[in-house]
Design a protein around this motif. Structure first.
Motif, PDB file in Angstrom:
ATOM      1  N   PHE A 107       0.813   5.097   3.425  1.00 30.41           N
ATOM      2  CA  PHE A 107       1.272   5.447   2.216  1.00 30.41           C
ATOM      3  C   PHE A 107       2.844   5.550   2.379  1.00 30.41           C
ATOM      4  N   VAL A 145      -5.623   3.185   0.652  1.00 35.41           N
ATOM      5  CA  VAL A 145      -4.906   4.304   0.379  1.00 35.41           C
ATOM      6  C   VAL A 145      -5.238   4.876  -0.854  1.00 35.41           C
ATOM      7  N   VAL A 146      -5.592   3.701  -2.146  1.00 33.58           N
ATOM      8  CA  VAL A 146      -5.788   4.539  -3.384  1.00 33.58           C
ATOM      9  C   VAL A 146      -7.095   5.395  -3.306  1.00 33.58           C
ATOM     10  N   TYR A 153       2.764   0.466  -7.490  1.00 36.53           N
ATOM     11  CA  TYR A 153       1.696  -0.050  -7.738  1.00 36.53           C
ATOM     12  C   TYR A 153       0.502   0.887  -7.434  1.00 36.53           C
ATOM     13  N   ILE A 154       0.635   1.658  -6.339  1.00 38.16           N
ATOM     14  CA  ILE A 154      -0.493   2.672  -5.571  1.00 38.16           C
ATOM     15  C   ILE A 154      -0.486   3.953  -6.686  1.00 38.16           C
ATOM     16  N   TYR A 156      -4.226  -1.556  -0.179  1.00 33.89           N
ATOM     17  CA  TYR A 156      -4.314  -0.864  -1.425  1.00 33.89           C
ATOM     18  C   TYR A 156      -5.415   0.048  -1.735  1.00 33.89           C
ATOM     19  N   THR A 157      -6.509  -0.620  -1.358  1.00 31.94           N
ATOM     20  CA  THR A 157      -7.985   0.035  -1.536  1.00 31.94           C
ATOM     21  C   THR A 157      -8.058   1.191  -0.600  1.00 31.94           C
ATOM     22  N   ARG A 190       5.399  -1.389  -3.455  1.00 33.59           N
ATOM     23  CA  ARG A 190       4.088  -1.024  -3.074  1.00 33.59           C
ATOM     24  C   ARG A 190       3.586   0.332  -3.785  1.00 33.59           C
ATOM     25  N   SER A 233       4.295   2.379   2.697  1.00 30.90           N
ATOM     26  CA  SER A 233       4.660   1.535   1.501  1.00 30.90           C
ATOM     27  C   SER A 233       5.783   2.142   0.503  1.00 30.90           C
ATOM     28  N   ILE A 250      -3.917   5.565  -8.299  1.00 29.27           N
ATOM     29  CA  ILE A 250      -4.457   6.849  -7.935  1.00 29.27           C
ATOM     30  C   ILE A 250      -4.680   7.661  -9.216  1.00 29.27           C
ATOM     31  N   VAL A 307      -9.963  -0.950  -7.544  1.00 32.63           N
ATOM     32  CA  VAL A 307      -8.786  -1.361  -6.864  1.00 32.63           C
ATOM     33  C   VAL A 307      -9.076  -2.684  -6.291  1.00 32.63           C
TER      34      VAL A 307
END
Lengths: 284, 443
Positions: free
Chosen positions: B20, A86-87, A148-149, A83-84, A145, B23, A153, A213
C-alpha cells in the motif's frame, strides 16, 4: 424382506435419483460455460462456433501461450494480484472494525451512520464515475495505483460491514464478558474473540471482494492511463475490437484469468459453506 | 487453530501494508517523467489497432523527433465515460475521438475542447483537404446552416470510412443457378432471387441485426432516399412533409412486401448485429445488410466464405439509390492543448498515403484518403465502389427528433413481425412527430 421395507427402499431410491438428477442438471448448467470457454480456447476462430462443447480434433494448446504473451499477461497478472491482496486486506480490516463498532459500541447517531452506509450500497459504481473521477483528480491521484485502490476499498466496505455486523450481532455477549474479566480491551476482544469466530463471514467477504477486484475493469480504465499499472482484465481487451473479436484467443485468455479466482474459491469453500450453514448470510 | 488463524492474519498484514505504501509512492509514471510539453498524447478506443497505432507513433517520433504517446481505452462505452469525465476535469489529451452523435460533437466544440482545423486543411491550396474523400470530411464538418450554431468548418480528421450495404453469398447464388457476379439490382429482382434461393437451396433470404434500431433506420432511410430524395427527407425532418405522405407509406410498404415474400430470417427483429454476422458467415442466409467492417468479421468467422457487395435494391427510378456512410474513425485536436500544433502535425502525417494504407489494410477497413484502392482486399473495394452513392442523415442540416426515429424504427419492426400495417405505422410516427413539433415550438 417385507413389502413395507421394500416400499421404503424404493421410495428412498427414487428420492435419491430425483435429487441427484436435479443436482447433476444444475451442476452441468453451472459448469458448461466454463467448459465451453476452455474448449473454445483450444479452437481456431473459424471453428469456435462449430461443435459447441466438443473437444476439437486438433486442439490448439498454443493459444494459451499466445494469449499470455500477446495480452502481456505477465505484467497485468502481477498488478491484479497486488490490487486484489491490498484491497481485500483493507476491506476486511476496516469492515470488521466498523462492523464490530456498529454491533457493540454505543455512540451518537449510530443507526443514522449505519443506514447511510448501507444506502451507499444502492449507488451503482458506474453511476458515480464522473463524480469519482473529479474527486480523484482533485486529490491528485489520477493515474496512480493509490487512486485506483482507494475507490475499490470504498466500494467493498458497505457490503463487508453489513455482513459482519449481522454476524457480530449474533455472537454471544458472554464470550466477550469472559474476555473482559480476563483483562481484554475492546480492541483485544475484537482481535482475540470476535474475529476468529467470524471466520466463515470473513471468508465470504474475502471471496466476494476478491471476485469484484479481480474482475474490475471499468474503474481501471477511468483512473489509470499507463499500461504498466493496468489490471489483468486490460489484457483481454487486446483480443476484442470494436467490431470483431478473436474468440479462440479471447477464451484462452479468459480461462487464464479465471484460474486464480477458482483457486481462491476452492481454498475458501469450506468456510463459505460453514458461513452459509451457520447463518453468516442470514442478513442477505 | 485460533492462534494459527490470527498468525495468518498478522502475516497477511505485512505484504499489503508494504504494498500500500509502495503504491502511494508510484505517482510519477514513466510517461510523466518526460517533459509534458514535449509529449503529444492520443486517446483511442480501437483496441484491435493498439499495436499498429503504437508502431506508427514510434515511426513518427523517429522521423520528426516529436514524441507521441498512444493510450487505448475500450470498449467504446468506457471510452466515452472517460472522455466525458476528463472533459469535466480539464484533463483531456491532445488528440482524442468524440464518440456519439453530431450533437455530442457540437457540445465538445462549444466548450472549446475541439480545435477548428479549417485553416490547416486549407493551407497550401487545400493540400490536406484534397487527400480525403469528400464524404469523409462531411462527417467531421459543420455546414453554414447547421442547427447547433457551430461556426462552419472542419473539426476532425477522419482515419477511415464506413458504408453500410447489402452483401451476398456467392456460393449460394451459384447453387441456386443465379449469376454470382450479377446480384439483383431492383427490389423485384431481389424478391425473385430470394424465392429461387429458398426453393433450390433451402436457405433464408436476408439477415441483419434488426434488434439494433439503427440498422432498421439505416435500411429504411436508404429506401426513402431512393423513393423521395434528400430534399423531401429534410423537409420531413423540418416538419414540412408528413410521414403519412404516400412516399413514406411506400417506404413502410417495402418492408411489408419483403415480409410477405419471406425475405427475413426468423427472429430478425431480436437479432443483434453480432448474431446476424454469425448467421451469414455460416451460410444460413444468402443476403445480409451490414457495415464495411464486416469484411474482417466474416474473414475471421469463415475464411472460405465468398461474398460480394451490392447496392440496396432499387425501388424507384425517381432518385438514385443511397448508401449510408461517412467517416468511421475520426480524431479531434484538443482546443485547449498547448501542443495542438504538434498534434495536428501528427494527424497530418497519419493521413499520408503510406500510413493510411497501413491503417486500413490489416483491418480491412475503408480508407478515408484517396489512392489506397490497389492495396485493399476485393471485398473492401466492393464497399468502396458505393462511395458515389453515399449519404448520411446525420450530415443533414436538420436532424430528426430521437423519439420520432425510435417510433419509426419500432413501427418497422412491427411491420416485419406482422403486427402493424404500413398505414398504422405512418400514422403513429406522424402523431409522435406532431407532438414533438409542438414541444419544440413551445420551447
Amino acid at each position: 424382506m417385507t413389502w413395507t421395507s421394500l416400499y421404503y427402499r424404493a421410495q428412498r431410491f427414487l428420492d435419491y435419483t430425483f435429487t441427484y438428477f436435479v443436482l447433476t442438471f444444475v451442476a452441468i448448467l453451472c459448469l458448461y460455460p466454463l467448459w465451453w470457454m476452455f474448449i473454445t480456447g483450444l479452437k481456431t476462430d473459424e471453428t469456435a462456433f462449430i461443435g459447441l462443447g466438443a473437444i476439437p480434433p486438433h486442439p490448439h494448446w498454443e493459444n494459451f501461450y499466445i494469449a499470455w504473451t500477446k495480452g502481456h499477461f505477465g505484467m497485468y497478472f502481477f498488478n491484479s494480484v497486488f490490487y486484489t491482496v491490498v484491497v481485500v486486506f483493507f476491506v476486511v480490516l476496516f469492515s470488521s472494525l466498523a462492523a464490530y463498532a456498529f454491533a457493540r459500541l454505543e455512540f451518537p447517531y449510530r443507526r443514522f451512520f449505519y443506514t447511510l452506509l448501507i444506502a451507499s450500497m444502492m449507488i451503482p459504481v458506474p453511476g458515480a464515475f464522473i463524480a469519482l473521477y473529479v474527486l480523484i483528480d482533485k486529490l491528485g491521484l489520477i493515474n496512480t495505483r493509490l487512486g485506483y485502490i482507494l475507490p475499490l476499498i470504498n466500494a467493498g466496505l458497505p457490503f463487508g460491514i453489513f455482513l459482519l455486523k449481522t454476524f457480530f450481532d449474533k455472537l454471544p455477549r458472554d464470550l466477550e464478558d469472559a474476555a473482559r474479566i480476563d483483562g481484554c480491551s475492546r480492541l483485544g476482544i475484537w482481535w482475540h474473540v470476535a474475529l476468529p469466530l467470524a471466520r466463515p463471514a470473513l471468508a465470504v467477504v474475502i471471496i466476494f471482494n476478491t471476485l469484484n477486484v479481480w474482475n474490475e475493469y471499468l474503474l481501471a480504465m477511468l483512473i489509470l492511463q499507463d499500461k504498466a499499472k493496468m489490471p489483468l482484465m486490460r489484457g483481454l481487451m487486446v483480443f476484442r475490437g470494436p467490431h470483431s473479436a478473436d474468440y479462440a484467443l479471447l477464451m484462452a485468455a479468459t480461462t487464464i484469468t479465471v484460474i486464480p479466482v477458482i483457486l481462491v474459491y476452492i481454498l475458501m469453500q469450506r468456510h463459505i459453506i460453514k458461513g452459509v450453514t451457520e447463518g453468516a448470510l442470514t442478513g442477505i | 487453530m485460533k492462534r494459527g488463524f490470527v498468525r495468518g492474519v498478522v502475516l497477511m498484514c505485512l505484504f499489503p501494508l508494504l504494498a500500500f505504501f509502495v503504491s502511494g509512492c508510484s505517482r510519477v509514471s514513466s510517461s510523466q517523467t518526460a517533459p509534458q510539453d514535449e509529449v503529444v498524447t492520443m486517446w483511442h478506443w480501437l483496441s484491435d489497432k493498439e499495436d499498429l497505432l503504437e508502431s506508427l507513433a514510434e515511426q513518427f517520433t523517429k522521423e520528426t523527433g516529436i514524441k507521441v504517446k498512444v493510450d487505448v481505452f475500450g470498449p467504446t462505452e468506457t471510452y466515452k465515460q472517460k472522455v466525458i469525465a476528463s472533459a469535466q476535469t480539464n484533463v483531456l489529451p491532445d488528440i482524442f475521438g468524440v464518440l456519439g452523435d453530431k450533437k455530442d460533437f457540437a457540445n465538445f466544440i462549444k466548450v472549446g475542447y475541439v480545435k477548428d482545423l479549417t485553416p490547416y486543411f486549407e493551407q497550401n491550396d487545400g493540400e490536406w483537404l484534397h487527400r480525403f474523400y469528400p464524404d469523409a470530411i462531411k462527417t467531421v464538418s459543420f455546414s453554414k446552416d447547421n442547427e447547433y450554431g457551430i461556426k462552419p468548418g472542419i473539426y476532425g480528421v477522419p482515419l477511415d470510412m464506413v458504408t453500410i450495404q447489402f452483401v451476398y453469398n456467392k456460393d449460394i447464388l451459384k447453387q441456386a443457378g443465379l449469376d454470382p457476379e450479377k446480384p439483383p439490382q431492383t427490389m423485384e429482382e431481389f424478391l425473385k432471387a430470394v424465392k429461387t434461393i429458398k426453393e433450390k437451396v433451402g436457405v433464408d433470404g436476408l439477415v441483419t441485426g434488426f434488434g439494433e434500431l439503427w440498422l432498421v433506420e439505416c435500411m429504411a432511410s436508404n429506401f426513402a432516399w431512393n423513393i423521395m430524395g434528400e430534399e423531401k427527407m429534410i423537409a420531413t425532418y423540418r416538419g414540412e412533409v408528413k410521414y403519412t405522405d404516400p412516399d413514406w407509406v411506400r417506404v413502410f410498404e417495402v418492408f411489408d412486401k419483403m415480409r410477405k415474400a419471406g425475405v427475413f430470417i426468423p427472429g430478425i427483429v431480436i437479432k443483434s448485429n453480432k448474431e446476424a454476422e454469425r448467421d451469414f458467415a455460416r451460410g444460413k442466409t444468402a443476403f445480409a445488410f451490414n457495415g464495411s467492417w464486416c469484411v474482417n468479421v466474416y474473414k475471421h468467422m469463415n475464411s472460405n466464405l465468398h461474398f460480394g457487395t451490392m447496392l440496396p435494391p432499387k425501388i424507384s427510378d425517381a432518385n438514385p439509390v443511397g448508401v449510408w456512410g461517412g467517416a468511421g474513425t475520426f480524431f479531434v485536436v484538443n482546443g485547449k492543448s498547448p501542443r495542438a500544433e504538434k498534434a495536428i502535425e501528427f494527424l497530418k502525417w497519419l493521413t499520408e498515403k503510406d500510413q493510411q494504407v497501413r491503417f486500413v489494410r490489416d483491418a480491412n477497413s475503408l480508407p478515408a484518403v484517396k489512392g489506397c484502392e490497389e492495396f485493399l482486399a476485393p471485398e473492401v473495394r466492393g464497399f468502396l465502389k458505393a462511395m458515389n452513392f453515399m449519404y448520411h442523415p446525420r450530415n443533414f442540416p436538420v436532424q430528426e427528433d430521437p423519439l420520432v426515429v425510435d417510433t419509426f424504427c419500432r413501427g418497422i419492426q412491427g411491420i416485419i413481425v406482422g403486427e402493424k400495417t404500413p398505414k398504422d405505422v405512418a400514422e403513429e410516427v406522424q402523431r409522435v412527430k406532431d407532438k414533438q413539433l409542438k414541444k419544440r415550438a413551445r420551447r
